[in-house]
Design a protein around this motif. Structure first.
Motif, PDB file in Angstrom:
ATOM      1  N   LYS A 141       1.123  -1.449   0.180  1.00  0.00           N
ATOM      2  CA  LYS A 141       0.090   0.253   0.094  1.00  0.00           C
ATOM      3  C   LYS A 141       0.754   1.763  -0.007  1.00  0.00           C
ATOM      4  CE  LYS A 141      -3.843   1.515   0.741  1.00  0.00           C
ATOM      5  NZ  LYS A 141      -6.045   0.755   0.547  1.00  0.00           N
ATOM      6  N   SER A 142       0.888   2.390  -0.616  1.00  0.00           N
ATOM      7  CA  SER A 142       1.266   3.303  -1.215  1.00  0.00           C
ATOM      8  C   SER A 142       0.317   4.709  -1.539  1.00  0.00           C
ATOM      9  CB  SER A 142       2.632   3.417  -1.417  1.00  0.00           C
ATOM     10  OG  SER A 142       3.520   4.533  -1.090  1.00  0.00           O
ATOM     11  N   LEU A 143       1.036   5.608  -1.316  1.00  0.00           N
ATOM     12  CA  LEU A 143      -0.105   6.264  -2.412  1.00  0.00           C
ATOM     13  C   LEU A 143      -1.316   7.112  -1.986  1.00  0.00           C
ATOM     14  CD1 LEU A 143       1.995   6.354  -5.896  1.00  0.00           C
ATOM     15  CD2 LEU A 143       2.537   7.839  -4.104  1.00  0.00           C
ATOM     16  N   ASN A 144      -1.989   6.369  -0.942  1.00  0.00           N
ATOM     17  CA  ASN A 144      -3.368   6.236  -1.575  1.00  0.00           C
ATOM     18  C   ASN A 144      -3.840   7.527  -0.405  1.00  0.00           C
ATOM     19  OD1 ASN A 144      -2.456   5.070   1.255  1.00  0.00           O
ATOM     20  ND2 ASN A 144      -4.044   4.631   1.857  1.00  0.00           N
ATOM     21  N   PHE A 164       3.581   6.851   2.734  1.00  0.00           N
ATOM     22  CA  PHE A 164       3.850   6.151   3.716  1.00  0.00           C
ATOM     23  C   PHE A 164       3.531   4.612   2.646  1.00  0.00           C
ATOM     24  CE2 PHE A 164       1.840   8.889   5.787  1.00  0.00           C
ATOM     25  CZ  PHE A 164       2.956   8.953   6.161  1.00  0.00           C
ATOM     26  N   LEU A 165       4.807   3.317   3.474  1.00  0.00           N
ATOM     27  CA  LEU A 165       4.632   1.641   2.665  1.00  0.00           C
ATOM     28  C   LEU A 165       4.266   1.434   3.654  1.00  0.00           C
ATOM     29  CD1 LEU A 165       8.365   1.272   1.080  1.00  0.00           C
ATOM     30  CD2 LEU A 165       6.525   2.485  -0.075  1.00  0.00           C
ATOM     31  N   ASN A 166       3.186   0.607   3.341  1.00  0.00           N
ATOM     32  CA  ASN A 166       2.540  -0.364   4.041  1.00  0.00           C
ATOM     33  C   ASN A 166       2.840  -2.009   3.714  1.00  0.00           C
ATOM     34  OD1 ASN A 166       0.547   1.588   3.951  1.00  0.00           O
ATOM     35  ND2 ASN A 166       1.394   1.858   6.106  1.00  0.00           N
ATOM     36  N   GLY A 167       3.424  -3.269   3.791  1.00  0.00           N
ATOM     37  CA  GLY A 167       3.299  -4.388   3.040  1.00  0.00           C
ATOM     38  C   GLY A 167       4.294  -5.201   3.617  1.00  0.00           C
ATOM     39  N   ASN A 168       3.700  -6.645   3.486  1.00  0.00           N
ATOM     40  CA  ASN A 168       4.777  -7.594   4.400  1.00  0.00           C
ATOM     41  C   ASN A 168       5.907  -8.474   3.455  1.00  0.00           C
ATOM     42  OD1 ASN A 168       2.997  -8.077   5.855  1.00  0.00           O
ATOM     43  ND2 ASN A 168       1.562  -9.979   4.668  1.00  0.00           N
ATOM     44  N   ASP A 169       6.349  -7.901   2.609  1.00  0.00           N
ATOM     45  CA  ASP A 169       7.407  -8.373   1.607  1.00  0.00           C
ATOM     46  C   ASP A 169       8.870  -7.250   1.217  1.00  0.00           C
ATOM     47  OD1 ASP A 169       7.993 -10.719  -0.859  1.00  0.00           O
ATOM     48  OD2 ASP A 169       8.723  -9.063  -0.693  1.00  0.00           O
ATOM     49  N   SER A 170      10.300  -7.243   2.343  1.00  0.00           N
ATOM     50  CA  SER A 170      10.422  -6.551   1.711  1.00  0.00           C
ATOM     51  C   SER A 170      11.206  -6.107   0.784  1.00  0.00           C
ATOM     52  CB  SER A 170      11.780  -6.912   3.187  1.00  0.00           C
ATOM     53  OG  SER A 170      11.001  -6.756   4.401  1.00  0.00           O
ATOM     54  N   ASN A 171      11.189  -6.798   0.156  1.00  0.00           N
ATOM     55  CA  ASN A 171      11.749  -7.105  -1.144  1.00  0.00           C
ATOM     56  C   ASN A 171      10.726  -5.644  -2.726  1.00  0.00           C
ATOM     57  OD1 ASN A 171      14.013  -7.927  -1.115  1.00  0.00           O
ATOM     58  ND2 ASN A 171      13.298 -10.012  -1.866  1.00  0.00           N
TER      59      ASN A 171
END
Lengths: 230, 230
Positions: A141-144, A164-171
């Motif tokens: 998730k970002s830019l929202n 902001f960045l939201n997510g489970n995967d670092s890559n």
């Protein structure tokens, strides 16, 4: 990079234009190509119809949601939040599997008038719903949290601001971060909040965002996180 | 001014100290005076017990919630959000009637662990619940979007930042705004969002605030609204 954008609204169009400028190959996906092309006149944001817009932006291909998702090595969800899960299902689980999905959608429900309410919040978020529905997809998730024009032109603001960045995967988050820097964002201004559950926070910024839009009489603003004097 | 503060936690103590410094008469109210005075040792924030704190801050009077509300011409709600309605009922409808209530509380529920959830959100807010329960009181939500130390020391941040006002009564908001400028806030940085329903937005900032606290490893930060270049 080959990028599939889901949703032909102002967010999808704005991101598509920027990606083409940056040299990417872009297909923008819609539920119903015929219905989309049949629309005439300007939209609520004063933008031309998709038909007119495609005549100006000749490098952007139009496809179905499924075609756009299949085309893209990287996917952008720019659909309305209330329809996102359905749209992603139409795009197809297999077409989304093992790909990064940049999710810009917001779960805003305008059906009961202004101000909009959230269709999901507090103990869950739209980003989490998407991640649960498409477990093989790497949702970021970002830019929202800001208006479309600023997503790709952060320099239009008087000062540097944060996203902001939201997510489970670092890559996957690194990949999104890299793309965002090509949009004009400073790497230091992109805050990695943590796993996908942190999207609850960024999505729940929308209620104050909508009210600030009314108060400031412009959507051209963003949040900056200011820390203590060092 | 005679000010009654409800709640003896870190927010209540911090506001009380500042108000005394500014020359106001302050009574701080608690549910159970005996129990409050019996506590020893430091609290979770490393602050001394109320008993010790009162020995240092000799100008601050301790009372029941009802006594503090009766004492104040102006009331501050610094209780925990989950207990605010009950605490205000103990303070007494008559003691709150026709007075300005600066509501700093947040509807955060920590009972299920971290991160906390909101006990009310989206289509309602704690500030609205308080306003509905005490219709004769002029509820103004503010200062709930940053840590206590910064509420009364905004200059500790690297740049000027924003706080918000939510409330139905314009005169009450003007009064709160005036008080906040004496805390060190620039008038132009205090954004009047509109009526009490706009508190939904400011209360729903808390989920991202809590996560940013974790990400930044400090509560010493605040939001600044940056607008377009002029």
């Amino acid at each position: 990079m080959k990028i599939g954008i889901l949703g032909t609204g102002v967010v999808g169009q704005t991101i598509a234009e920027k990606l083409v400028q940056l040299g990417h190959q872009v297909m923008i996906g819609t539920r119903d190509i015929k219905a989309t092309l049949a629309k005439t006149g300007k939209d609520n944001f004063g933008r031309p119809s998709v038909n007119e817009w495609l005549k100006i932006n000749t490098k952007i291909q139009l496809g179905t949601l499924s075609e756009a998702a299949s085309f893209g090595e990287f996917i952008v969800n720019a659909t309305s939040g209330t329809g996102s899960i359905d749209a992603l299902k139409m795009a197809g689980d297999n077409n989304l599997a093992n790909k990064v999905l940049l999710d810009i959608s917001n779960p805003l429900d305008f059906s009961k008038g202004m101000p909009p309410t959230l269709t999901v919040c507090n103990t869950d978020s739209l980003a989490e719903q998407i991640q649960r529905t498409f477990p093989k997809t790497k949702v970021v998730k970002s830019l929202n949290t800001l208006t479309a024009m600023l997503m790709v032109n952060p320099g239009l603001l008087a000062e540097s601001t944060n996203i902001f960045l939201n997510g489970n995967d670092s890559n996957a988050k690194s990949e999104v971060k890299k793309l965002l820097t090509t949009f004009g964002w400073n790497e230091k201004d992109i805050i990695d909040m943590g796993d996908i559950t942190t999207a609850r926070g960024t999505e729940q910024i929308l209620p104050i965002w909508v009210r600030l839009w009314g108060t400031l009489q412009t959507p051209m603003f963003n949040f900056k996180i200011v820390i203590g004097k060092s």
